[in-house]
Every structure is written in structure tokens, then in C-alpha cells.
Design a protein around this motif. Structure first.
Motif, PDB file in Angstrom:
ATOM      1  N   SER A  46       0.824  -1.227  -0.093  1.00 43.36           N
ATOM      2  CA  SER A  46      -0.125   0.036  -0.140  1.00 43.36           C
ATOM      3  C   SER A  46       0.846   1.265  -0.024  1.00 43.36           C
ATOM      4  CB  SER A  46      -0.983   0.011   1.228  1.00 43.36           C
ATOM      5  OG  SER A  46      -1.537   1.066   1.385  1.00 43.36           O
ATOM      6  N   ILE A  47       0.435   1.954  -1.075  1.00 40.14           N
ATOM      7  CA  ILE A  47       1.302   3.404  -1.076  1.00 40.14           C
ATOM      8  C   ILE A  47       0.415   4.607  -0.976  1.00 40.14           C
ATOM      9  CG2 ILE A  47       3.015   4.701  -2.464  1.00 40.14           C
ATOM     10  CD1 ILE A  47       3.869   2.179  -3.816  1.00 40.14           C
ATOM     11  N   THR A  48       0.327   5.338   0.171  1.00 41.21           N
ATOM     12  CA  THR A  48      -0.399   6.203   0.280  1.00 41.21           C
ATOM     13  C   THR A  48       0.058   7.576   0.401  1.00 41.21           C
ATOM     14  OG1 THR A  48      -1.711   4.633   1.596  1.00 41.21           O
ATOM     15  CG2 THR A  48      -2.514   6.880   1.838  1.00 41.21           C
ATOM     16  N   GLY A  49      -0.766   8.589  -0.054  1.00 43.66           N
ATOM     17  CA  GLY A  49      -0.209   9.909   0.030  1.00 43.66           C
ATOM     18  C   GLY A  49      -1.187  10.982   0.834  1.00 43.66           C
ATOM     19  N   ARG A  50      -0.509  11.497   1.811  1.00 46.62           N
ATOM     20  CA  ARG A  50      -1.501  12.468   2.859  1.00 46.62           C
ATOM     21  C   ARG A  50      -1.000  14.058   2.480  1.00 46.62           C
ATOM     22  NH1 ARG A  50      -0.569   9.852   8.436  1.00 46.62           N
ATOM     23  NH2 ARG A  50      -1.487   8.085   8.160  1.00 46.62           N
ATOM     24  N   HIS A  51      -2.077  14.792   2.112  1.00 43.77           N
ATOM     25  CA  HIS A  51      -1.815  16.026   2.054  1.00 43.77           C
ATOM     26  C   HIS A  51      -0.849  16.246   0.732  1.00 43.77           C
ATOM     27  CE1 HIS A  51      -3.562  16.794   5.839  1.00 43.77           C
ATOM     28  NE2 HIS A  51      -2.731  16.076   6.378  1.00 43.77           N
TER      29      HIS A  51
ATOM     30  N   ASN B  35       3.345  -1.151   3.836  1.00 45.63           N
ATOM     31  CA  ASN B  35       2.740   0.317   3.677  1.00 45.63           C
ATOM     32  C   ASN B  35       3.828   1.353   3.747  1.00 45.63           C
ATOM     33  OD1 ASN B  35       0.289  -1.318   3.770  1.00 45.63           O
ATOM     34  ND2 ASN B  35       0.251  -0.887   6.201  1.00 45.63           N
ATOM     35  N   ILE B  36       3.560   2.246   2.769  1.00 40.60           N
ATOM     36  CA  ILE B  36       4.409   3.527   2.566  1.00 40.60           C
ATOM     37  C   ILE B  36       3.302   4.699   2.653  1.00 40.60           C
ATOM     38  CG2 ILE B  36       5.994   4.897   1.285  1.00 40.60           C
ATOM     39  CD1 ILE B  36       7.032   2.582   0.386  1.00 40.60           C
ATOM     40  N   VAL B  37       3.340   5.493   3.712  1.00 40.19           N
ATOM     41  CA  VAL B  37       2.679   6.723   3.740  1.00 40.19           C
ATOM     42  C   VAL B  37       3.670   7.786   3.649  1.00 40.19           C
ATOM     43  CG1 VAL B  37       1.268   7.952   5.263  1.00 40.19           C
ATOM     44  CG2 VAL B  37       1.234   5.371   5.449  1.00 40.19           C
ATOM     45  N   ILE B  38       3.417   8.646   2.539  1.00 44.82           N
ATOM     46  CA  ILE B  38       3.978   9.652   2.248  1.00 44.82           C
ATOM     47  C   ILE B  38       3.309  11.176   2.520  1.00 44.82           C
ATOM     48  CG2 ILE B  38       5.345  11.124   0.371  1.00 44.82           C
ATOM     49  CD1 ILE B  38       5.407   8.438  -1.075  1.00 44.82           C
ATOM     50  N   SER B  39       3.574  11.934   3.391  1.00 45.45           N
ATOM     51  CA  SER B  39       2.742  12.962   3.584  1.00 45.45           C
ATOM     52  C   SER B  39       3.789  14.468   3.625  1.00 45.45           C
ATOM     53  CB  SER B  39       2.427  13.044   4.948  1.00 45.45           C
ATOM     54  OG  SER B  39       3.422  12.992   5.912  1.00 45.45           O
ATOM     55  N   ALA B  40       3.001  15.481   2.994  1.00 40.99           N
ATOM     56  CA  ALA B  40       3.562  16.760   2.744  1.00 40.99           C
ATOM     57  C   ALA B  40       3.461  17.416   4.222  1.00 40.99           C
ATOM     58  CB  ALA B  40       3.302  17.513   1.692  1.00 40.99           C
ATOM     59  N   ASP B  41       4.661  17.907   4.571  1.00 41.17           N
ATOM     60  CA  ASP B  41       4.391  18.973   5.870  1.00 41.17           C
ATOM     61  C   ASP B  41       5.157  20.273   5.479  1.00 41.17           C
ATOM     62  OD1 ASP B  41       3.937  16.587   7.289  1.00 41.17           O
ATOM     63  OD2 ASP B  41       5.730  16.247   7.853  1.00 41.17           O
ATOM     64  N   GLU B  42       4.627  21.040   6.214  1.00 42.13           N
ATOM     65  CA  GLU B  42       5.233  22.347   6.211  1.00 42.13           C
ATOM     66  C   GLU B  42       5.392  23.034   7.378  1.00 42.13           C
ATOM     67  OE1 GLU B  42       4.092  26.750   3.879  1.00 42.13           O
ATOM     68  OE2 GLU B  42       3.349  24.873   3.081  1.00 42.13           O
ATOM     69  N   LYS B  43       6.674  23.261   8.030  1.00 36.37           N
ATOM     70  CA  LYS B  43       6.977  23.773   9.220  1.00 36.37           C
ATOM     71  C   LYS B  43       7.748  24.603   9.198  1.00 36.37           C
ATOM     72  CE  LYS B  43       6.456  19.389  11.613  1.00 36.37           C
ATOM     73  NZ  LYS B  43       7.145  18.238  12.132  1.00 36.37           N
ATOM     74  N   ASN B  44       7.271  25.948   9.798  1.00 33.16           N
ATOM     75  CA  ASN B  44       8.023  27.220   9.572  1.00 33.16           C
ATOM     76  C   ASN B  44       8.414  27.815   8.379  1.00 33.16           C
ATOM     77  OD1 ASN B  44       8.218  27.128  12.606  1.00 33.16           O
ATOM     78  ND2 ASN B  44      10.202  25.931  12.422  1.00 33.16           N
ATOM     79  N   GLY B  45       7.387  27.567   7.538  1.00 31.93           N
ATOM     80  CA  GLY B  45       7.375  28.109   6.005  1.00 31.93           C
ATOM     81  C   GLY B  45       8.260  27.140   5.195  1.00 31.93           C
TER      82      GLY B  45
ATOM     83  N   PHE C  29       9.012  16.660   3.260  1.00 23.66           N
ATOM     84  CA  PHE C  29       8.116  15.459   3.065  1.00 23.66           C
ATOM     85  C   PHE C  29       8.713  14.407   4.327  1.00 23.66           C
ATOM     86  CE2 PHE C  29       8.501  17.154  -1.037  1.00 23.66           C
ATOM     87  CZ  PHE C  29       7.213  17.318  -1.401  1.00 23.66           C
ATOM     88  N   ALA C  30       7.436  13.880   5.089  1.00 25.64           N
ATOM     89  CA  ALA C  30       7.695  12.786   5.847  1.00 25.64           C
ATOM     90  C   ALA C  30       7.339  11.380   5.322  1.00 25.64           C
ATOM     91  CB  ALA C  30       6.761  12.904   7.041  1.00 25.64           C
ATOM     92  N   VAL C  31       8.161  10.165   5.441  1.00 22.84           N
ATOM     93  CA  VAL C  31       7.740   9.219   4.667  1.00 22.84           C
ATOM     94  C   VAL C  31       7.850   7.969   5.816  1.00 22.84           C
ATOM     95  CG1 VAL C  31       8.775   7.274   3.122  1.00 22.84           C
ATOM     96  CG2 VAL C  31       9.000   9.724   2.429  1.00 22.84           C
ATOM     97  N   GLU C  32       6.891   7.310   6.123  1.00 26.42           N
ATOM     98  CA  GLU C  32       6.682   6.214   6.989  1.00 26.42           C
ATOM     99  C   GLU C  32       6.459   4.962   6.225  1.00 26.42           C
ATOM    100  OE1 GLU C  32       4.220   6.096  11.154  1.00 26.42           O
ATOM    101  OE2 GLU C  32       3.132   6.474   9.392  1.00 26.42           O
ATOM    102  N   PHE C  33       7.472   3.968   6.604  1.00 21.30           N
ATOM    103  CA  PHE C  33       7.383   2.694   6.107  1.00 21.30           C
ATOM    104  C   PHE C  33       6.989   1.832   7.548  1.00 21.30           C
ATOM    105  CE2 PHE C  33      10.366   3.505   2.728  1.00 21.30           C
ATOM    106  CZ  PHE C  33      10.076   2.502   1.870  1.00 21.30           C
ATOM    107  N   ILE C  34       5.744   0.975   7.176  1.00 20.31           N
ATOM    108  CA  ILE C  34       5.274   0.127   8.047  1.00 20.31           C
ATOM    109  C   ILE C  34       5.411  -1.209   7.496  1.00 20.31           C
ATOM    110  CG2 ILE C  34       3.274  -0.370   9.395  1.00 20.31           C
ATOM    111  CD1 ILE C  34       2.259   2.331   9.009  1.00 20.31           C
ATOM    112  N   VAL C  35       6.249  -2.188   8.155  1.00 18.73           N
ATOM    113  CA  VAL C  35       6.447  -3.484   7.376  1.00 18.73           C
ATOM    114  C   VAL C  35       5.838  -4.445   8.524  1.00 18.73           C
ATOM    115  CG1 VAL C  35       8.146  -5.165   6.586  1.00 18.73           C
ATOM    116  CG2 VAL C  35       8.240  -2.665   6.236  1.00 18.73           C
TER     117      VAL C  35
END
Length: 177
Positions: A4-9, A38-48, A52-58
Motif C-alpha cells: 500500500s502506497i498512500t499520500g497525505r496532503h 505500507n508506505i505513507v508519504i505526507s507533505a509537511d510545512e513547518k516554519n514556512g 516530506f515525511a515518509v513512513e514505512f510500516i512492515v
């Protein structure tokens, strides 16, 4: 293996999905029973700053789960770093399984002979009474704790046959389990 490959934001492109899929296929070389990855890729915006945060769950067959989170400015760099960390964890897990071996007396050699020599000798067993098995009432337990200043707790059986633990509290009183 379920993938499973998922994108958040973040909208996943076909190129990113294909790259992540090839990274997941690379996990098969460890010959572990991976039930899902599972791979969850999320876009983060901190302090301008965008990142990207990538999370592998095996999930492994023997109910072990490996979770790796990696943050980077570039999606591909985050995927690569997280993939390397997952591979390192899988390698360690495989080595742990491979090194764990149940030894029999035949494998022990000289040590097994020493154990068998002890077993053939006449061994005398002397029964002893332990203080733990002598029932105490609560006053006797408190007296035992007061006598020995270094002792913080005492384990004993009460006259009803229940195992109890009496301990000194910080306020000078006694607690009982």
C-alpha cells in the motif's frame, strides 16, 4: 505481500508510486515472511519550509512490526533513507532469527558430558524450610521491617494462605499488597 502506497496532503504521481513500489520489491530479498508493507508519504510545512515525511510500516508473519519514519526536503531522498533503515532493521531481524538455535546435548559436546556425569553421581537432596513459607501476621511483618533498617519490603504468606508484600512508604507508614 500486500502493498500500500498512500499520500497525505500530497498528490502521488505515477513516478513516485513506481519508485516506492520498487523499494518495496527490494524487501523480498531478505526471505522473511512479510505479510504487508505500507508506505505513507505526507507533505509537511513547518516554519514556512516544505518537506516530506515518509513512513514505512512492515508487518512480519511472527507479529513483529517495523515502523520507520524519515523526514527530508526531497521525496526521493526521504524514500531512499527510510528504505535503507528498513533494510537494516530487516537484516538485523533475520540475523537474530538465524543466530537463535536450540541446542541439544549432542551439540554441546564436552559440556553435555559434564552434565551427564553430575546426573549419575549420588546426589543428596536436603530439604529446607524457607521463611517465605512460614505464615506471618501483619504485626510480625511490620516488626521484621523495623528490625532491619536496610530492608524496604518483605514477602510473606498470611495465615489465610495469601502471598503478601509489605513495604515501607516514604511517609513512614507501611503499605500492603
Amino acid at each position: 505481500m500486500n502493498k500500500s502506497i498512500t499520500g497525505r496532503h500530497f498528490e502521488l504521481t505515477d513516478a513516485i508510486k513506481a519508485y516506492a513500489d520498487t523499494l518495496l520489491d527490494g524487501l523480498k530479498k531478505y526471505h522473511l515472511d512479510i505479510t504487508s508493507a505500507n508506505i505513507v508519504i505526507s507533505a509537511d510545512e513547518k516554519n514556512g519550509k516544505k518537506g516530506f515525511a515518509v513512513e514505512f510500516i512492515v508487518n512480519l508473519k511472527d507479529k513483529n512490526t517495523i515502523v520507520i519514519t524519515q523526514v527530508d526536503k526531497d521525496v526521493y531522498a526521504a524514500l531512499d533513507l527510510a528504505s535503507e533503515r528498513v533494510k537494516k532493521s530487516l537484516r538485523r531481524h533475520k540475523d537474530k532469527i538465524k543466530d537463535h538455535r536450540i541446542m541439544s546435548f549432542k551439540d554441546m559436546g564436552e559440556e553435555a558430558e559434564a552434565v551427564s556425569e553430575i546426573a549419575t553421581e549420588d546426589v543428596e537432596i536436603v530439604p529446607m524450610d524457607l521463611e517465605l513459607h512460614k505464615p506471618l501476621d501483619f504485626d510480625e511483618a511490620i516488626d521484621a521491617l523495623r528490625e532491619e533498617k536496610k530492608r524496604q519490603f518483605i514477602v510473606f504468606n498470611d495465615y489465610d494462605g495469601h502471598m503478601r508484600v509489605m513495604y515501607k512508604r516514604a511517609d513512614g507508614k507501611f503499605g500492603l499488597y
